[in-house]
Design an enzyme around this catalytic site. Structure first.
Site, PDB file in Angstrom:
ATOM      1  N   ARG A 132      16.868  -8.094 -34.946  1.00 22.36           N
ATOM      2  CA  ARG A 132      16.366  -7.610 -36.246  1.00 22.36           C
ATOM      3  C   ARG A 132      16.167  -8.828 -37.156  1.00 22.36           C
ATOM      4  N   PRO A 133      15.025  -8.960 -37.848  1.00 18.61           N
ATOM      5  CA  PRO A 133      14.862 -10.104 -38.762  1.00 18.61           C
ATOM      6  C   PRO A 133      15.938 -10.071 -39.852  1.00 18.61           C
ATOM      7  N   ASN A 140      28.656  -5.067 -31.727  1.00 20.60           N
ATOM      8  CA  ASN A 140      27.782  -4.009 -31.223  1.00 20.60           C
ATOM      9  C   ASN A 140      27.907  -3.855 -29.712  1.00 20.60           C
ATOM     10  N   LYS A 151      19.377  -1.000 -52.768  1.00 21.25           N
ATOM     11  CA  LYS A 151      20.673  -0.399 -53.107  1.00 21.25           C
ATOM     12  C   LYS A 151      21.374  -1.245 -54.183  1.00 21.25           C
ATOM     13  N   ARG A 204      30.172  -4.694 -37.149  1.00 18.55           N
ATOM     14  CA  ARG A 204      30.145  -3.658 -38.183  1.00 18.55           C
ATOM     15  C   ARG A 204      31.536  -3.024 -38.256  1.00 18.55           C
ATOM     16  N   THR A 258      26.642   0.893 -50.579  1.00 18.30           N
ATOM     17  CA  THR A 258      26.891   0.373 -49.241  1.00 18.30           C
ATOM     18  C   THR A 258      27.536  -1.005 -49.305  1.00 18.30           C
ATOM     19  N   ASP A 259      28.242  -1.377 -48.231  1.00 17.16           N
ATOM     20  CA  ASP A 259      28.797  -2.735 -48.167  1.00 17.16           C
ATOM     21  C   ASP A 259      27.695  -3.781 -47.974  1.00 17.16           C
ATOM     22  N   GLU A 260      26.481  -3.327 -47.590  1.00 18.30           N
ATOM     23  CA  GLU A 260      25.403  -4.295 -47.311  1.00 18.30           C
ATOM     24  C   GLU A 260      24.979  -5.075 -48.548  1.00 18.30           C
ATOM     25  N   ILE A 301      25.206  12.002 -44.360  1.00 12.12           N
ATOM     26  CA  ILE A 301      26.484  11.998 -45.083  1.00 12.12           C
ATOM     27  C   ILE A 301      26.517  13.130 -46.110  1.00 12.12           C
ATOM     28  N   ALA A 358      21.176  10.626 -52.046  1.00 16.86           N
ATOM     29  CA  ALA A 358      19.787  10.525 -51.565  1.00 16.86           C
ATOM     30  C   ALA A 358      19.321   9.076 -51.570  1.00 16.86           C
ATOM     31  N   TYR A 374      16.251  -2.877 -47.790  1.00 19.29           N
ATOM     32  CA  TYR A 374      17.163  -1.747 -48.013  1.00 19.29           C
ATOM     33  C   TYR A 374      18.314  -2.168 -48.920  1.00 19.29           C
ATOM     34  N   SER A 375      19.025  -3.237 -48.544  1.00 14.71           N
ATOM     35  CA  SER A 375      20.218  -3.583 -49.323  1.00 14.71           C
ATOM     36  C   SER A 375      19.838  -4.091 -50.712  1.00 14.71           C
ATOM     37  N   ASP A 423      11.863  15.933 -55.175  1.00 16.87           N
ATOM     38  CA  ASP A 423      11.798  14.485 -54.960  1.00 16.87           C
ATOM     39  C   ASP A 423      12.400  13.812 -56.197  1.00 16.87           C
TER      40      ASP A 423
HETATM   41  P1  NAD Z   1      20.127   9.816 -44.508  1.00 16.56           P
HETATM   42  O1  NAD Z   1      18.907   8.970 -44.332  1.00 16.56           O
HETATM   43  O2  NAD Z   1      20.704  10.499 -43.329  1.00 16.56           O
HETATM   44  O3  NAD Z   1      19.841  10.943 -45.609  1.00 16.56           O
HETATM   45  C1  NAD Z   1      19.157  10.674 -46.795  1.00 16.56           C
HETATM   46  C2  NAD Z   1      18.795  12.006 -47.452  1.00 16.56           C
HETATM   47  O4  NAD Z   1      18.133  11.721 -48.692  1.00 16.56           O
HETATM   48  C3  NAD Z   1      17.832  12.861 -46.617  1.00 16.56           C
HETATM   49  O5  NAD Z   1      18.238  14.198 -46.604  1.00 16.56           O
HETATM   50  C4  NAD Z   1      16.499  12.704 -47.339  1.00 16.56           C
HETATM   51  O6  NAD Z   1      15.644  13.834 -47.195  1.00 16.56           O
HETATM   52  C5  NAD Z   1      16.964  12.527 -48.782  1.00 16.56           C
HETATM   53  N1  NAD Z   1      15.965  11.817 -49.581  1.00 16.56           N
HETATM   54  C6  NAD Z   1      15.331  10.653 -49.278  1.00 16.56           C
HETATM   55  N2  NAD Z   1      14.433  10.345 -50.241  1.00 16.56           N
HETATM   56  C7  NAD Z   1      14.535  11.318 -51.184  1.00 16.56           C
HETATM   57  C8  NAD Z   1      13.864  11.554 -52.432  1.00 16.56           C
HETATM   58  N3  NAD Z   1      12.927  10.720 -52.882  1.00 16.56           N
HETATM   59  N4  NAD Z   1      14.214  12.640 -53.147  1.00 16.56           N
HETATM   60  C9  NAD Z   1      15.171  13.503 -52.704  1.00 16.56           C
HETATM   61  N5  NAD Z   1      15.809  13.344 -51.517  1.00 16.56           N
HETATM   62  C10 NAD Z   1      15.487  12.262 -50.776  1.00 16.56           C
HETATM   63  O7  NAD Z   1      21.173   8.862 -45.211  1.00 16.56           O
HETATM   64  P2  NAD Z   1      22.760   8.780 -45.016  1.00 16.56           P
HETATM   65  O8  NAD Z   1      23.058   7.910 -43.862  1.00 16.56           O
HETATM   66  O9  NAD Z   1      23.315  10.133 -45.113  1.00 16.56           O
HETATM   67  O10 NAD Z   1      23.156   7.952 -46.339  1.00 16.56           O
HETATM   68  C11 NAD Z   1      23.461   8.625 -47.554  1.00 16.56           C
HETATM   69  C12 NAD Z   1      23.813   7.602 -48.606  1.00 16.56           C
HETATM   70  O11 NAD Z   1      24.931   6.822 -48.180  1.00 16.56           O
HETATM   71  C13 NAD Z   1      22.702   6.593 -48.902  1.00 16.56           C
HETATM   72  O12 NAD Z   1      22.705   6.343 -50.283  1.00 16.56           O
HETATM   73  C14 NAD Z   1      23.115   5.354 -48.128  1.00 16.56           C
HETATM   74  O13 NAD Z   1      22.611   4.195 -48.745  1.00 16.56           O
HETATM   75  C15 NAD Z   1      24.617   5.442 -48.233  1.00 16.56           C
HETATM   76  N6  NAD Z   1      25.401   4.811 -47.161  1.00 16.56           N
HETATM   77  C16 NAD Z   1      25.158   5.139 -45.859  1.00 16.56           C
HETATM   78  C17 NAD Z   1      25.951   4.602 -44.863  1.00 16.56           C
HETATM   79  C18 NAD Z   1      25.734   4.943 -43.394  1.00 16.56           C
HETATM   80  O14 NAD Z   1      26.380   4.360 -42.547  1.00 16.56           O
HETATM   81  N7  NAD Z   1      24.857   5.888 -43.066  1.00 16.56           N
HETATM   82  C19 NAD Z   1      26.996   3.723 -45.206  1.00 16.56           C
HETATM   83  C20 NAD Z   1      27.194   3.396 -46.549  1.00 16.56           C
HETATM   84  C21 NAD Z   1      26.407   3.970 -47.522  1.00 16.56           C
HETATM   85  O1  DAU Z   2      27.000  -0.916 -43.603  1.00 14.18           O
HETATM   86  C1  DAU Z   2      26.535   0.286 -44.146  1.00 14.18           C
HETATM   87  C2  DAU Z   2      25.122   0.541 -43.656  1.00 14.18           C
HETATM   88  O2  DAU Z   2      25.233   0.916 -42.288  1.00 14.18           O
HETATM   89  C3  DAU Z   2      24.407   1.625 -44.462  1.00 14.18           C
HETATM   90  O3  DAU Z   2      24.245   1.192 -45.774  1.00 14.18           O
HETATM   91  C4  DAU Z   2      23.048   1.957 -43.839  1.00 14.18           C
HETATM   92  O4  DAU Z   2      22.449   3.046 -44.531  1.00 14.18           O
HETATM   93  C5  DAU Z   2      23.264   2.332 -42.390  1.00 14.18           C
HETATM   94  O5  DAU Z   2      22.007   2.558 -41.769  1.00 14.18           O
HETATM   95  C6  DAU Z   2      24.028   1.235 -41.646  1.00 14.18           C
HETATM   96  O6  DAU Z   2      23.205   0.052 -41.514  1.00 14.18           O
HETATM   97  P1  DAU Z   2      23.198  -0.812 -40.161  1.00 14.18           P
HETATM   98  O7  DAU Z   2      21.964  -1.600 -40.118  1.00 14.18           O
HETATM   99  O8  DAU Z   2      24.485  -1.535 -39.995  1.00 14.18           O
HETATM  100  O9  DAU Z   2      23.184   0.423 -39.083  1.00 14.18           O
HETATM  101  P2  DAU Z   2      22.360   0.616 -37.724  1.00 14.18           P
HETATM  102  O10 DAU Z   2      22.927   1.829 -37.067  1.00 14.18           O
HETATM  103  O11 DAU Z   2      20.903   0.558 -37.931  1.00 14.18           O
HETATM  104  O12 DAU Z   2      22.783  -0.653 -36.873  1.00 14.18           O
HETATM  105  C7  DAU Z   2      24.143  -0.948 -36.589  1.00 14.18           C
HETATM  106  C8  DAU Z   2      24.184  -2.265 -35.839  1.00 14.18           C
HETATM  107  O13 DAU Z   2      23.588  -2.063 -34.538  1.00 14.18           O
HETATM  108  C9  DAU Z   2      23.366  -3.367 -36.485  1.00 14.18           C
HETATM  109  O14 DAU Z   2      24.027  -4.602 -36.268  1.00 14.18           O
HETATM  110  C10 DAU Z   2      22.050  -3.358 -35.732  1.00 14.18           C
HETATM  111  C11 DAU Z   2      22.456  -2.909 -34.333  1.00 14.18           C
HETATM  112  N1  DAU Z   2      21.469  -2.119 -33.589  1.00 14.18           N
HETATM  113  C12 DAU Z   2      20.921  -1.023 -34.197  1.00 14.18           C
HETATM  114  C13 DAU Z   2      20.015  -0.232 -33.541  1.00 14.18           C
HETATM  115  C14 DAU Z   2      19.378   0.970 -34.211  1.00 14.18           C
HETATM  116  C15 DAU Z   2      21.164  -2.441 -32.276  1.00 14.18           C
HETATM  117  O15 DAU Z   2      21.675  -3.422 -31.714  1.00 14.18           O
HETATM  118  N2  DAU Z   2      20.269  -1.648 -31.617  1.00 14.18           N
HETATM  119  C16 DAU Z   2      19.658  -0.562 -32.186  1.00 14.18           C
HETATM  120  O16 DAU Z   2      18.816   0.101 -31.522  1.00 14.18           O
END
Ligand code: NAD
Ligand code: DAU
Length: 360
Positions: free
Chosen positions: A297-298, A265, A170, A230, A141-143, A19, A93, A166-167, A70
């Site tokens: 997933r647990p 899903n 956050k 989701r 996050t919504d989590e 993101i 990050a 994770y959640s 970092d």
């Molecule tokens: P991502 O895992 O793709 O990227 C995370 C980035 O943070 C990476 O570039 C990593 O190198 C950097 N990072 C990790 N630890 C670090 C540290 N200690 N110091 C400096 N940099 C560090 O994550 P994303 O999916 O892009 O998510 C970005 C943000 O959005 C997160 O805060 C996540 O909780 C939030 N978020 C993600 C989603 C989603 O669906 N992906 C949804 C809602 C909120």
């Molecule tokens: O809701 C926001 C969150 O969405 C963010 O805060 C997280 O950073 C982001 O990783 C994401 O979390 P989820 O656990 O919802 O995303 P993921 O892509 O891991 O999984 C989406 C759904 O799919 C979840 O119900 C688990 C399921 N899943 C996931 C994987 C990787 C599967 O069924 N099979 C898979 O292999």
């Protein structure tokens, strides 16, 4: 897009991730941001400078700067503040993958909680009570709201009920951010977003994992009964929501950002099979036969659904990309960016970063 910004220098954390990199591209290409952007990223497995290579080529050294730092290291964070004097922090990050947090929660505690604390402390120290025209925006996050039954939505007022490491990490960081607002008056905002998808997402997450497994004709692992729900949002629309909150949001407030786009899903994976089939010439049944139900997933949260009326009514947010368009764009991106994909899959991207960027 015309969204006025008063900020001159934005410190973006996690700008090499999914993101964060889309957000930096959004700043330069969608809203024509004229100030400086400092990308602070430690380049974990999820950080890939190739995600912002085009931006570094075009804006590097004038408007765009990268710092491999970092956020758990306070001295290093403090030095970045001292060098650049940002007036705005947008904090992406994090350790972001739920499954990884189940297998090894430690990094989540350090980066998501201690890292956020360090950024809050550095902001407090450098801004030193002069909070006019300053902003600390935290991406959440919504989590953090827990898991929904068949009905209902997450509102900004929904009590926190995180269930995975994770959640929980956050949620802890969100509480710290709000504590700095109430205690020290730090000008904070928080946005809580639903599931993002789009280009540059690391293929451990559901959508890119499924697309790339289809390309490789490998099993498509669906957890449990596949009925978990989701709410999906195209990543650029998340970037738009964040930018609106940073520039128009009220200090001390939380804003939900969502897609209003709920999918089980299994329905989503079936839809992806159809889209990929439309592009590769194979039949959708060929891909559907790859679907494999695997152990759940647990603590797997059953349903997420965001109510985002507040950001729509107060800040003028609206989603711009519908799900079919967004999935088409995403599938096309993964099918066309074969070098990015093969470097990420093989781990070669780490070497690519080393030779193309860190030694420049
Ligand atoms: P991502 O895992 O793709 O990227 C995370 C980035 O943070 C990476 O570039 C990593 O190198 C950097 N990072 C990790 N630890 C670090 C540290 N200690 N110091 C400096 N940099 C560090 O994550 P994303 O999916 O892009 O998510 C970005 C943000 O959005 C997160 O805060 C996540 O909780 C939030 N978020 C993600 C989603 C989603 O669906 N992906 C949804 C809602 C909120
Ligand atoms: O809701 C926001 C969150 O969405 C963010 O805060 C997280 O950073 C982001 O990783 C994401 O979390 P989820 O656990 O919802 O995303 P993921 O892509 O891991 O999984 C989406 C759904 O799919 C979840 O119900 C688990 C399921 N899943 C996931 C994987 C990787 C599967 O069924 N099979 C898979 O292999």
């Amino acid at each position: 897009m015309n969204i006025n910004s008063q900020y001159q220098c934005i410190l973006v954390t996690g700008g090499a991730g999914f993101i964060g990199s889309n957000f930096i591209r959004f700043l330069f290409e969608k809203v024509n941001y004229k100030g400086k952007v400092i990308n602070v990223d430690s380049l974990t497995y999820a950080g890939n400078l190739e995600n912002v290579a085009d931006i570094a080529d075009e804006y590097g050294g004038s408007q765009y700067f990268f710092e491999k730092v970092d956020i758990c290291n306070y001295q290093a964070v403090d030095a970045v503040f001292g060098n650049y004097r940002p007036d705005c922090v947008i904090h992406f990050a994090a350790e972001s993958h739920v499954d990884r947090s189940i297998h090894g929660p430690k990094d989540f505690i350090y980066t998501n909680i201690v890292g956020t604390f360090n950024l809050l402390e550095a902001s407090r120290r450098w801004w030193d009570g002069d909070y006019d025209a300053r902003r600390f925006h935290h991406i959440s996050t919504d989590e953090v709201y827990g898991s929904l039954g068949e009905t209902g939505y997450f509102y900004e007022t929904t009590p926190y009920d995180p269930r995975s490491p994770y959640s929980a990490s956050k949620a802890s960081s969100d509480h710290l951010v709000m504590a700095y607002y109430h205690t020290y008056g730090l000008p904070v905002t928080i946005s809580n977003c639903s599931n993002n998808y789009g280009p540059y997402q690391f293929p451990e997450k559901l959508i890119p994992l499924m697309i790339l497994n289809m390309v490789d004709e490998k099993p498509l692992p669906v957890y449990g009964d596949g009925k978990n729900i989701r709410d999906w949002l195209f990543v650029e629309d998340h970037c738009l929501g964040v930018w609106l909150v940073v520039n128009r949001g009220k200090v001390g407030q939380t804003y939900n950002i969502g897609g209003e786009n709920e999918w089980t899903n299994i329905d989503l994976v079936n839809r992806l099979c159809e889209i990929v089939a439309g592009k590769t010439g194979k039949s959708r049944d060929f891909y559907k036969k790859l679907i494999t139900f695997v152990k759940d997933r647990p603590g797997h949260d059953r349903r997420y659904a965001i109510n985002c009326d507040k950001i729509k009514k107060e800040l003028g947010f609206a989603q711009t990309v519908d799900f079919t368009q967004g999935l088409e764009k995403t599938v096309d991106w993964y099918l066309h960016n074969t070098e990015w994909v093969s470097r990420v899959k093989s781990g070669e991207y780490r070497k690519w970063i080393e030779t193309n960027y860190l030694q420049r």
